[in-house]
Enzyme design. Structure first.
Site, PDB file in Angstrom:
ATOM      1  N   ARG A   6       0.843  -1.201   0.000  1.00  0.00           N
ATOM      2  CA  ARG A   6       0.000   0.000   0.000  1.00  0.00           C
ATOM      3  C   ARG A   6       0.870   1.240   0.000  1.00  0.00           C
ATOM      4  O   ARG A   6       1.789   1.376   0.802  1.00  0.00           O
ATOM      5  CB  ARG A   6      -0.890   0.002   1.231  1.00  0.00           C
ATOM      6  CG  ARG A   6      -1.899   1.129   1.250  1.00  0.00           C
ATOM      7  CD  ARG A   6      -2.697   1.046   2.523  1.00  0.00           C
ATOM      8  NE  ARG A   6      -3.937   1.764   2.450  1.00  0.00           N
ATOM      9  CZ  ARG A   6      -4.509   2.296   3.507  1.00  0.00           C
ATOM     10  NH1 ARG A   6      -3.976   2.173   4.707  1.00  0.00           N
ATOM     11  NH2 ARG A   6      -5.642   2.942   3.392  1.00  0.00           N
ATOM     12  N   ARG A  12      -3.009  14.373   5.062  1.00  0.00           N
ATOM     13  CA  ARG A  12      -3.098  14.562   6.509  1.00  0.00           C
ATOM     14  C   ARG A  12      -2.382  13.449   7.263  1.00  0.00           C
ATOM     15  O   ARG A  12      -2.184  13.543   8.472  1.00  0.00           O
ATOM     16  CB  ARG A  12      -4.546  14.684   6.953  1.00  0.00           C
ATOM     17  CG  ARG A  12      -5.385  13.481   6.694  1.00  0.00           C
ATOM     18  CD  ARG A  12      -6.871  13.717   7.006  1.00  0.00           C
ATOM     19  NE  ARG A  12      -7.707  12.770   6.324  1.00  0.00           N
ATOM     20  CZ  ARG A  12      -7.865  11.508   6.692  1.00  0.00           C
ATOM     21  NH1 ARG A  12      -7.255  11.051   7.750  1.00  0.00           N
ATOM     22  NH2 ARG A  12      -8.643  10.701   6.002  1.00  0.00           N
ATOM     23  N   HIS A  63     -10.955   2.369  -1.082  1.00  0.00           N
ATOM     24  CA  HIS A  63     -12.137   3.143  -0.709  1.00  0.00           C
ATOM     25  C   HIS A  63     -12.656   4.051  -1.832  1.00  0.00           C
ATOM     26  O   HIS A  63     -13.082   5.182  -1.587  1.00  0.00           O
ATOM     27  CB  HIS A  63     -11.877   3.967   0.547  1.00  0.00           C
ATOM     28  CG  HIS A  63     -11.148   3.244   1.632  1.00  0.00           C
ATOM     29  ND1 HIS A  63     -11.370   1.913   1.932  1.00  0.00           N
ATOM     30  CD2 HIS A  63     -10.186   3.660   2.485  1.00  0.00           C
ATOM     31  CE1 HIS A  63     -10.573   1.555   2.939  1.00  0.00           C
ATOM     32  NE2 HIS A  63      -9.837   2.585   3.284  1.00  0.00           N
ATOM     33  N   ASP A 132     -12.617  -3.064   6.094  1.00  0.00           N
ATOM     34  CA  ASP A 132     -11.641  -2.251   6.817  1.00  0.00           C
ATOM     35  C   ASP A 132     -11.595  -2.596   8.303  1.00  0.00           C
ATOM     36  O   ASP A 132     -11.136  -1.820   9.125  1.00  0.00           O
ATOM     37  CB  ASP A 132     -11.886  -0.750   6.619  1.00  0.00           C
ATOM     38  CG  ASP A 132     -10.622   0.085   6.828  1.00  0.00           C
ATOM     39  OD1 ASP A 132      -9.518  -0.408   6.531  1.00  0.00           O
ATOM     40  OD2 ASP A 132     -10.725   1.230   7.292  1.00  0.00           O
ATOM     41  N   ASN A 137      -8.713   4.018  13.877  1.00  0.00           N
ATOM     42  CA  ASN A 137      -8.853   5.480  13.923  1.00  0.00           C
ATOM     43  C   ASN A 137     -10.276   5.983  13.729  1.00  0.00           C
ATOM     44  O   ASN A 137     -10.468   7.147  13.403  1.00  0.00           O
ATOM     45  CB  ASN A 137      -7.925   6.153  12.901  1.00  0.00           C
ATOM     46  CG  ASN A 137      -6.489   5.760  13.097  1.00  0.00           C
ATOM     47  OD1 ASN A 137      -5.987   5.742  14.218  1.00  0.00           O
ATOM     48  ND2 ASN A 137      -5.818   5.404  12.012  1.00  0.00           N
TER      49      ASN A 137
END
Length: 177
Positions: A6, A12, A63, A132, A137
């Protein structure tokens, strides 16, 4: 059985994007026959598009490229994402994480469904589904994985599409079958 790596492009979450190093890594990944999962937010796609197209192996977008579901599924941002998939047959998409994309929340994630359905119906041979889990988080709520499964018939509306999304495509991508 590693099958992929990945690359994270979410600004961010990363300070700098080492494009030269990523290009070098991508060449090695291709040699192994692995794929690259790319994670980015929709507003970054215009800038990243040329780099993504240069990647030399199978690419799986995490996503659905994090579409802004407050905007139209027919709008220019999501249109750019579908263009990326249409023009690059080595690109796949995960139709995952409505819990991260939705503005209406766990009441059904209805605002995400049109985006996922568009990808499943337009690129039925290059889509994957996932949850997921364990939902790292998550600050707003902890999703119920049963509710995430309940969305499948809304985004893959036929048995044939569900078979591709859940069985045939993962088998082909991960095991070459």
């Amino acid at each position: 059985g590693v099958r992929g790596v990945r690359f994270n492009f979410v600004r961010r979450l990363v300070d700098t994007l080492p494009f030269k190093d990523l290009t070098r890594f991508a060449e090695r990944i291709k040699e192994f026959g692995w794929h690259i999962v790319i994670y980015f937010e929709s507003q970054e796609l215009f800038e990243l598009y040329p780099f993504f197209e240069s990647l030399p192996t199978t690419i799986v977008v995490d996503h659905m490229g994090r579409p802004d579901v407050s905007k139209s599924v027919d709008g220019p941002e999501f249109g750019l994402f579908t263009k990326l998939l249409r023009e690059n047959t080595n690109f796949w998409s995960k139709v995952s994480c409505p819990e991260r994309l939705s503005l209406v929340g766990p009441s059904g994630y209805k605002d995400v469904v049109p985006f996922a359905r568009r990808i499943v119906e337009t690129f039925p041979d290059r889509v994957l589904w996932g949850t997921d889990w364990p939902h790292p988080n998550m600050k707003s709520h902890m999703p119920d994985d049963g509710h995430l499964v309940d969305i499948i018939p809304q985004i893959a509306t036929t048995e044939a599409l569900q078979q591709k999304l859940l069985v045939d495509n993962p088998m082909r991508l991960y095991w070459g079958e």
